[in-house]
Each structure stands twice: as structure tokens, then as C-alpha cells.
Write a protein that holds these residues in place. Structure first.
Motif, PDB file in Angstrom:
ATOM      1  N   ASP A  88       0.496  -1.382   0.059  1.00 27.49           N
ATOM      2  CA  ASP A  88       0.618  -0.347  -0.162  1.00 27.49           C
ATOM      3  C   ASP A  88       1.085   1.418   0.039  1.00 27.49           C
ATOM      4  OD1 ASP A  88      -1.594  -2.118   0.112  1.00 27.49           O
ATOM      5  OD2 ASP A  88      -3.004  -0.996   2.414  1.00 27.49           O
ATOM      6  N   ARG A  93       4.002   8.345  -5.351  1.00 25.80           N
ATOM      7  CA  ARG A  93       4.853   7.445  -4.576  1.00 25.80           C
ATOM      8  C   ARG A  93       5.058   6.082  -5.127  1.00 25.80           C
ATOM      9  NH1 ARG A  93       4.010  11.290   0.286  1.00 25.80           N
ATOM     10  NH2 ARG A  93       2.954   9.552   0.974  1.00 25.80           N
ATOM     11  N   SER A 134     -11.779  -8.774  -3.627  1.00 26.46           N
ATOM     12  CA  SER A 134     -11.745  -7.621  -2.193  1.00 26.46           C
ATOM     13  C   SER A 134     -12.440  -6.934  -2.241  1.00 26.46           C
ATOM     14  CB  SER A 134     -10.032  -7.796  -1.766  1.00 26.46           C
ATOM     15  OG  SER A 134     -10.711  -6.549  -0.748  1.00 26.46           O
ATOM     16  N   GLN A 141      -9.812   1.343  -3.371  1.00 25.42           N
ATOM     17  CA  GLN A 141      -9.740   1.927  -2.468  1.00 25.42           C
ATOM     18  C   GLN A 141      -8.259   3.163  -2.584  1.00 25.42           C
ATOM     19  OE1 GLN A 141      -9.879   1.757   0.725  1.00 25.42           O
ATOM     20  NE2 GLN A 141      -8.074   3.790   0.480  1.00 25.42           N
ATOM     21  N   TYR A 147      -3.024  -3.392  -5.583  1.00 24.30           N
ATOM     22  CA  TYR A 147      -4.522  -3.834  -5.240  1.00 24.30           C
ATOM     23  C   TYR A 147      -5.728  -4.827  -5.555  1.00 24.30           C
ATOM     24  CZ  TYR A 147      -5.731  -7.395  -0.697  1.00 24.30           C
ATOM     25  OH  TYR A 147      -6.610  -7.448  -0.337  1.00 24.30           O
ATOM     26  N   TYR A 179     -12.500  -5.728   5.406  1.00 25.61           N
ATOM     27  CA  TYR A 179     -11.668  -5.934   6.581  1.00 25.61           C
ATOM     28  C   TYR A 179     -11.987  -7.233   7.646  1.00 25.61           C
ATOM     29  CZ  TYR A 179     -10.313  -1.888   3.958  1.00 25.61           C
ATOM     30  OH  TYR A 179      -9.754  -0.823   3.199  1.00 25.61           O
TER      31      TYR A 179
HETATM   32  N1  CAA Z   1     -10.544   4.104   4.297  1.00 17.13           N
HETATM   33  C1  CAA Z   1     -10.175   5.956   4.387  1.00 17.13           C
HETATM   34  N2  CAA Z   1      -9.668   6.842   4.185  1.00 17.13           N
HETATM   35  C2  CAA Z   1      -8.020   6.279   4.011  1.00 17.13           C
HETATM   36  C3  CAA Z   1      -7.894   5.252   3.968  1.00 17.13           C
HETATM   37  C4  CAA Z   1      -8.899   4.961   4.342  1.00 17.13           C
HETATM   38  N3  CAA Z   1      -8.926   2.769   3.747  1.00 17.13           N
HETATM   39  N4  CAA Z   1      -5.814   5.196   4.079  1.00 17.13           N
HETATM   40  C5  CAA Z   1      -5.730   5.853   3.796  1.00 17.13           C
HETATM   41  N5  CAA Z   1      -7.454   7.200   4.210  1.00 17.13           N
HETATM   42  C6  CAA Z   1      -7.052   8.491   4.501  1.00 17.13           C
HETATM   43  C7  CAA Z   1      -6.372   9.064   5.773  1.00 17.13           C
HETATM   44  O1  CAA Z   1      -6.672   8.976   6.748  1.00 17.13           O
HETATM   45  C8  CAA Z   1      -5.355   9.800   5.252  1.00 17.13           C
HETATM   46  O2  CAA Z   1      -6.425  11.263   6.190  1.00 17.13           O
HETATM   47  P1  CAA Z   1      -6.115  12.480   5.972  1.00 17.13           P
HETATM   48  O3  CAA Z   1      -5.584  13.755   5.846  1.00 17.13           O
HETATM   49  O4  CAA Z   1      -8.286  13.129   6.453  1.00 17.13           O
HETATM   50  O5  CAA Z   1      -5.736  12.730   7.734  1.00 17.13           O
HETATM   51  C9  CAA Z   1      -5.114  10.142   3.863  1.00 17.13           C
HETATM   52  O6  CAA Z   1      -5.586   9.171   3.362  1.00 17.13           O
HETATM   53  C10 CAA Z   1      -3.457   9.872   3.767  1.00 17.13           C
HETATM   54  O7  CAA Z   1      -2.842   8.819   4.252  1.00 17.13           O
HETATM   55  P2  CAA Z   1      -2.282   8.920   5.380  1.00 17.13           P
HETATM   56  O8  CAA Z   1      -1.531  10.134   6.210  1.00 17.13           O
HETATM   57  O9  CAA Z   1      -2.026   7.478   5.871  1.00 17.13           O
HETATM   58  O10 CAA Z   1      -0.708   8.894   3.940  1.00 17.13           O
HETATM   59  P3  CAA Z   1       0.716   8.063   3.932  1.00 17.13           P
HETATM   60  O11 CAA Z   1       0.823   8.272   2.424  1.00 17.13           O
HETATM   61  O12 CAA Z   1       0.895   8.296   5.393  1.00 17.13           O
HETATM   62  O13 CAA Z   1      -0.144   6.553   3.668  1.00 17.13           O
HETATM   63  C11 CAA Z   1      -1.396   5.070   2.521  1.00 17.13           C
HETATM   64  C12 CAA Z   1      -1.353   6.714   2.162  1.00 17.13           C
HETATM   65  C13 CAA Z   1      -0.061   4.188   2.317  1.00 17.13           C
HETATM   66  C14 CAA Z   1      -2.978   4.854   2.101  1.00 17.13           C
HETATM   67  C15 CAA Z   1      -1.456   4.366   4.289  1.00 17.13           C
HETATM   68  O14 CAA Z   1      -2.617   5.279   5.024  1.00 17.13           O
HETATM   69  C16 CAA Z   1      -2.338   3.157   4.303  1.00 17.13           C
HETATM   70  O15 CAA Z   1      -1.864   1.727   4.702  1.00 17.13           O
HETATM   71  N6  CAA Z   1      -4.126   2.992   4.576  1.00 17.13           N
HETATM   72  C17 CAA Z   1      -4.901   1.991   4.616  1.00 17.13           C
HETATM   73  C18 CAA Z   1      -4.835   1.462   3.149  1.00 17.13           C
HETATM   74  C19 CAA Z   1      -6.076   0.348   3.120  1.00 17.13           C
HETATM   75  O16 CAA Z   1      -7.359   0.919   3.282  1.00 17.13           O
HETATM   76  N7  CAA Z   1      -4.914  -0.640   2.638  1.00 17.13           N
HETATM   77  C20 CAA Z   1      -6.128  -2.244   3.311  1.00 17.13           C
HETATM   78  C21 CAA Z   1      -5.162  -3.275   3.575  1.00 17.13           C
HETATM   79  S1  CAA Z   1      -6.094  -4.686   4.184  1.00 17.13           S
HETATM   80  C22 CAA Z   1      -6.227  -5.449   2.665  1.00 17.13           C
HETATM   81  O17 CAA Z   1      -5.419  -4.879   1.667  1.00 17.13           O
HETATM   82  C23 CAA Z   1      -7.225  -6.495   2.796  1.00 17.13           C
HETATM   83  C24 CAA Z   1      -8.108  -6.236   1.888  1.00 17.13           C
HETATM   84  O18 CAA Z   1      -8.636  -6.820   1.365  1.00 17.13           O
HETATM   85  C25 CAA Z   1      -9.406  -5.526   2.112  1.00 17.13           C
END
Ligand code: CAA
Length: 241
Positions: A88, A93, A134, A141, A147, A179
């Protein structure tokens, strides 16, 4: 029927629950894993389920792995394509490696595994393919262009293949979990998980791996023979298709 099942990524997370559920249904289960020997060995010791190491992103390794399982247990009746990874990162980036790694494991892995069991299933006139897609392949997302693309690819893959398998007794379906409380989801930044994700799940909690495993059992059962090419969503109401 030979009652042999392969579960890719079957030693951890959702895959481990699927492996155990199939074992409890009387299947001889082969759980594949990519590289975490320690977790795989612990899983084998705790469950008695056979573990095999191969990379689903490598076609030849999948061919060799499938052959080994067939030699050990007999013809494969069920394939659960569960193995998946995340890298992710916001798209501005994201490196080409982040993209290719996820596409290779999560999407090419479907071809590499399914192609290696398909002809035998056709020959025997029976098979069950269940993939784990997913919610993020359905709705997209942020941070998951790689992904989401791979998981959306799965949705097309099963619709095409279901048509080819239908007259040969093979069903091809996918499950789109929301999730679920696994290592993969718990790796999401805690603040994001608590403030942005869980509040958007109407049932108010993460799912449990066993809840997905029960979906797999149903799709693998004889009773599900009329269900093919379908996507079963299991996401606590977070996204309704
Ligand atoms: N839903 C809603 N908002 C989200 C989000 C999500 N899933 N992920 C990130 N955001 C928001 C953050 O809260 C943040 O909002 P604010 O600016 O209002 O605070 C903004 O997006 C930027 O996020 P970060 O400050 O964390 O920025 P970053 O560059 O450090 O990281 C990121 C970005 C890599 C997307 C990180 O936020 C992250 O890992 N987010 C989760 C993404 C996600 O949902 N991945 C699913 C993993 S589980 C999976 O994949 C299994 C499945 O099948 C469901």
C-alpha cells in the motif's frame, strides 16, 4: 471423489482458517506458503495440515507444487486461490516494483495456479475453484491502485472461466471479503483503521477469518453446483454491489 484441496497462502490469516475448515470437512488439505517457514512449520504442528512452499507468482513452481500434491494425495478437487500481498502506497509514490509484485502474486497467481489444475478437473468432470478477491477490487481504495487492480481482475477472471467450466462440472467463484482481522489489515496504520475504516463498517467490527472460511465451504459444497461466476461479498455491509 478424491477430496483433495489446495489452499494457497493457506498457513496464515484467512487462508489458515480456510485450510482448517476444509480439513474439518474431511478434505486432505495442502496449504501452500511463499516464504515464512517458521509460521508454516508452526501451522503444520498445530493443525497436522500438510504445508508446501512455492511462489504462486512463478508458473513453473506452481506446476511442480501441484504435481507434488497430486503425488502425495491424489487429484485436486478444490483450489482456493487465497495467496495475496499488499504494497500500500499512494500512487504518486508507487514504484514499478510495488505494482509488479502485487500484480504478479495476486493476479498472475490466479493464472499460474488455476491453469495447472484446470485440465485435470475438466478431464474428471468436477472441480471447485474459489478465489479470494476483496472489497477493494469492487470499490477501489486509495493507496491500493495495484491491489485494487489485481482484485478487480479476479472479478473478470472468474466470469470468463465460469463459462468455460460450466459444462465440465467446474464452478468458478470469488469471495470479496471486507476488512478481516488478520495481520494484513492490522498492518494498516492504527489511526486510519480506527477513524476511517471501522466506522464505515455498518456491523461495527472487523470480520473474522472463520466467516470467510464458511463462505468457501459453501461454494465448495455439492449444494453450490448451480452457483458459478459469482462474487460473494462478505464485508459487514461496508459496500453493497
Ligand atoms: N479509508 C479512508 N481513508 C483513508 C484510508 C482508508 N482505507 N487510508 C488512508 N486514508 C486517509 C488517511 O486517513 C489520511 O486522511 P487525512 O489526510 O484526512 O488524515 C489520508 O488518507 C492519507 O493517509 P496517510 O496520512 O496515512 O498517508 P500516507 O501517505 O502516510 O499513507 C496509505 C497512505 C498508504 C494509503 C495509508 O494511509 C494506508 O495504508 N491506508 C490504508 C489503505 C487500506 O485501506 N489498505 C487495505 C489493507 S487491508 C487489505 O488490503 C485487505 C482487504 O482486501 C480489505
Amino acid at each position: 471423489m478424491s477430496k483433495v484441496a489446495i489452499v494457497t497462502g493457506g498457513t496464515r490469516g484467512i487462508g489458515a482458517s480456510i485450510s482448517k475448515a476444509l480439513r474439518d470437512e474431511g478434505y486432505k488439505v495442502a496449504a501452500s506458503y511463499a516464504g515464512n517457514d517458521e509460521a508454516a512449520e508452526q501451522f503444520r504442528e498445530e493443525t497436522g495440515i500438510a504445508v508446501y512452499q512455492w511462489d504462486v507468482g512463478d508458473f513453473d513452481a506452481c506446476a511442480a507444487g501441484v504435481k507434488q500434491v497430486e503425488d502425495d494425495f491424489g487429484p485436486i478437487e478444490i483450489l482456493v486461490n487465497n495467496a495475496g500481498i499488499t504494497r500500500d502506497v499512494m500512487f504518486h509514490r508507487m514504484t514499478q516494483k510495488d505494482w509488479l509484485d502485487v500484480i504478479n502474486t495476486n493476479l498472475n497467481g490466479l493464472f499460474n495456479m488455476t491453469r495447472n489444475v484446470w485440465e485435470d478437473m475438466r478431464g474428471r468432470g468436477f472441480g471447485r475453484i474459489v478465489n479470494i478477491s476483496s472489497i477493494n477490487g469492487q470499490k477501489g481504495q486509495m493507496g491500493q491502485a495495484n491491489y485494487s487492480a489485481a482484485k478487480a481482475g479476479d472479478l473478470g477472471f472468474i466470469k470468463a472461466l465460469a463459462q468455460e467450466g460450466a459444462r465440465k462440472g467446474i464452478t468458478v467463484n470469488t469471495i470479496a471479503p471486507g476488512y478481516i482481522g488478520t495481520e494484513m489489515v492490522l498492518a494498516v496504520p492504527q489511526e486510519v483503521l480506527e477513524k476511517k475504516i471501522i466506522p464505515n463498517i455498518p456491523v461495527g467490527r472487523l470480520g473474522e477469518p472463520e466467516e470467510i472460511a464458511r463462505c468457501v465451504l459453501f461454494l465448495c459444497s455439492k449444494d453450490a453446483g448451480f452457483i458459478t461466476g459469482s462474487t460473494l461479498t462478505a464485508n459487514g455491509g461496508q459496500y453493497m454491489v
